[in-house]
Enzyme design. Structure first.
Site, PDB file in Angstrom:
ATOM      1  N   LYS A  63      32.194  30.859  44.171  1.00 22.71           N
ATOM      2  CA  LYS A  63      32.808  29.844  44.056  1.00 22.71           C
ATOM      3  C   LYS A  63      32.012  28.859  43.580  1.00 22.71           C
ATOM      4  CE  LYS A  63      37.043  30.451  46.294  1.00 22.71           C
ATOM      5  NZ  LYS A  63      37.956  30.003  46.651  1.00 22.71           N
ATOM      6  N   TYR A  96      44.636  29.781  40.069  1.00 17.31           N
ATOM      7  CA  TYR A  96      45.901  29.769  40.900  1.00 17.31           C
ATOM      8  C   TYR A  96      46.861  29.601  40.467  1.00 17.31           C
ATOM      9  CZ  TYR A  96      41.095  30.797  43.293  1.00 17.31           C
ATOM     10  OH  TYR A  96      39.831  30.417  44.146  1.00 17.31           O
ATOM     11  N   PHE A 138      46.697  20.907  48.209  1.00 12.80           N
ATOM     12  CA  PHE A 138      45.471  21.330  48.309  1.00 12.80           C
ATOM     13  C   PHE A 138      45.670  21.847  46.621  1.00 12.80           C
ATOM     14  CE2 PHE A 138      47.132  24.755  50.389  1.00 12.80           C
ATOM     15  CZ  PHE A 138      46.626  26.011  48.695  1.00 12.80           C
ATOM     16  N   ARG A 164      39.106  42.251  51.996  1.00  7.60           N
ATOM     17  CA  ARG A 164      38.958  40.951  52.625  1.00  7.60           C
ATOM     18  C   ARG A 164      38.776  40.632  54.061  1.00  7.60           C
ATOM     19  NH1 ARG A 164      43.278  38.117  50.327  1.00  7.60           N
ATOM     20  NH2 ARG A 164      44.365  37.321  51.457  1.00  7.60           N
ATOM     21  N   THR A 211      40.266  32.559  55.560  1.00  4.98           N
ATOM     22  CA  THR A 211      40.132  31.997  54.397  1.00  4.98           C
ATOM     23  C   THR A 211      39.310  30.592  55.318  1.00  4.98           C
ATOM     24  OG1 THR A 211      42.322  32.244  53.644  1.00  4.98           O
ATOM     25  CG2 THR A 211      42.340  30.228  52.857  1.00  4.98           C
ATOM     26  N   ARG A 249      32.509  34.765  54.807  1.00 10.15           N
ATOM     27  CA  ARG A 249      32.611  33.326  54.776  1.00 10.15           C
ATOM     28  C   ARG A 249      32.334  32.289  55.703  1.00 10.15           C
ATOM     29  NH1 ARG A 249      39.053  34.545  52.381  1.00 10.15           N
ATOM     30  NH2 ARG A 249      38.594  33.601  50.900  1.00 10.15           N
ATOM     31  N   ASN A 298      35.099  27.779  50.150  1.00 11.74           N
ATOM     32  CA  ASN A 298      35.227  28.643  51.342  1.00 11.74           C
ATOM     33  C   ASN A 298      34.102  29.898  50.376  1.00 11.74           C
ATOM     34  OD1 ASN A 298      37.049  29.943  49.666  1.00 11.74           O
ATOM     35  ND2 ASN A 298      38.961  30.342  50.847  1.00 11.74           N
ATOM     36  N   HIS A 347      36.690  34.340  46.620  1.00 15.50           N
ATOM     37  CA  HIS A 347      37.707  34.441  46.525  1.00 15.50           C
ATOM     38  C   HIS A 347      37.655  35.947  46.853  1.00 15.50           C
ATOM     39  CE1 HIS A 347      42.029  34.764  44.844  1.00 15.50           C
ATOM     40  NE2 HIS A 347      41.490  35.616  44.085  1.00 15.50           N
ATOM     41  N   GLU A 398      44.122  38.670  38.031  1.00 14.05           N
ATOM     42  CA  GLU A 398      43.125  38.771  38.509  1.00 14.05           C
ATOM     43  C   GLU A 398      41.769  39.123  37.364  1.00 14.05           C
ATOM     44  OE1 GLU A 398      43.778  36.267  42.060  1.00 14.05           O
ATOM     45  OE2 GLU A 398      42.563  37.899  42.416  1.00 14.05           O
TER      46      GLU A 398
HETATM   47  P1  CMP Z   1      40.905  31.780  48.100  1.00 13.39           P
HETATM   48  O1  CMP Z   1      41.319  32.595  49.148  1.00 13.39           O
HETATM   49  O2  CMP Z   1      40.151  31.417  46.444  1.00 13.39           O
HETATM   50  O3  CMP Z   1      43.241  31.392  47.300  1.00 13.39           O
HETATM   51  C1  CMP Z   1      43.475  30.245  47.121  1.00 13.39           C
HETATM   52  C2  CMP Z   1      42.235  28.745  47.431  1.00 13.39           C
HETATM   53  O4  CMP Z   1      42.693  27.510  48.589  1.00 13.39           O
HETATM   54  C3  CMP Z   1      41.166  29.000  48.663  1.00 13.39           C
HETATM   55  O5  CMP Z   1      40.635  30.429  48.950  1.00 13.39           O
HETATM   56  C4  CMP Z   1      40.807  28.084  49.231  1.00 13.39           C
HETATM   57  O6  CMP Z   1      39.484  27.595  48.579  1.00 13.39           O
HETATM   58  C5  CMP Z   1      42.249  26.676  49.043  1.00 13.39           C
HETATM   59  N1  CMP Z   1      42.230  26.677  49.757  1.00 13.39           N
HETATM   60  C6  CMP Z   1      43.566  27.439  50.663  1.00 13.39           C
HETATM   61  N2  CMP Z   1      44.021  26.889  51.126  1.00 13.39           N
HETATM   62  C7  CMP Z   1      43.792  25.376  51.351  1.00 13.39           C
HETATM   63  C8  CMP Z   1      43.773  24.027  52.656  1.00 13.39           C
HETATM   64  N3  CMP Z   1      45.063  24.294  53.806  1.00 13.39           N
HETATM   65  N4  CMP Z   1      43.539  22.894  51.775  1.00 13.39           N
HETATM   66  C9  CMP Z   1      42.431  22.907  51.313  1.00 13.39           C
HETATM   67  N5  CMP Z   1      42.050  24.355  50.119  1.00 13.39           N
HETATM   68  C10 CMP Z   1      42.696  25.673  50.445  1.00 13.39           C
END
Ligand code: CMP
Length: 138
Positions: free
Chosen positions: A10, A50, A58, A86, A92, A103, A113, A116, A127
């Site tokens: 990211k 997304y 968010f 994962r 996450t 992470r 984070n 992905h 994807e």
């Molecule tokens: P990712 O695994 O790429 O999938 C969805 C993304 O949304 C996640 O990583 C974060 O970057 C973002 N995300 C998920 N939950 C939240 C949250 N509660 N607040 C802000 N961003 C979020």
């Protein structure tokens, strides 16, 4: 069970020069790079990627963040790829990620984070094809 998954490094991780260290951890964990490119997503294209989250509070912030700088898109191959990847990246929310996970090492926040990781074989295929054509996968 498929043997492929999809990841993005990211914007904040790319901008801070952590992509090499992240790719090293991925390769050391036994993943083979099938396809890789650095690219800049528009907010609209980040929104398409997304789309599953479009009702979440968010979503708008996520689209803005994911288009704030270049990302690196990668298709990876390994037995049990989705689940093993994962595990390698951790939760996450980096404050809940286990020590040694990508992470835990590189993420700044639940949004920023670092990486992905696809959550299913079907999504890994979708994807991956969002970024790469079949002839770019080796
Ligand atoms: P990712 O695994 O790429 O999938 C969805 C993304 O949304 C996640 O990583 C974060 O970057 C973002 N995300 C998920 N939950 C939240 C949250 N509660 N607040 C802000 N961003 C979020």
């Amino acid at each position: 069970m498929s043997n492929k998954t999809f990841t993005m490094i990211k914007p904040e991780a790319v901008a801070e020069g952590n992509s090499g260290a992240i790719i090293k951890l991925i390769e050391e964990a036994g993943f083979r790079i099938v396809a890789m490119k650095k690219t800049l997503l528009s907010a609209a294209r980040a929104g398409q990627f997304y789309a599953v989250h479009k009702e979440r509070p968010f979503y708008e912030s996520l689209c803005k963040y994911m288009s704030s700088g270049p990302i690196i898109a990668i298709i990876l191959e390994k037995g049990n790829a989705v689940a093993d990847f994962r595990k390698l990246i951790g939760a996450t929310d980096p404050s809940k990620a286990e020590d040694g996970t990508i992470r835990k090492l590189f993420a700044k926040s639940i949004e920023q984070n670092a990486v992905h990781g696809s959550d299913s074989d079907d999504n890994a295929a979708l994807e991956g094809s969002f970024f790469f054509s079949q002839t770019e996968m080796y």
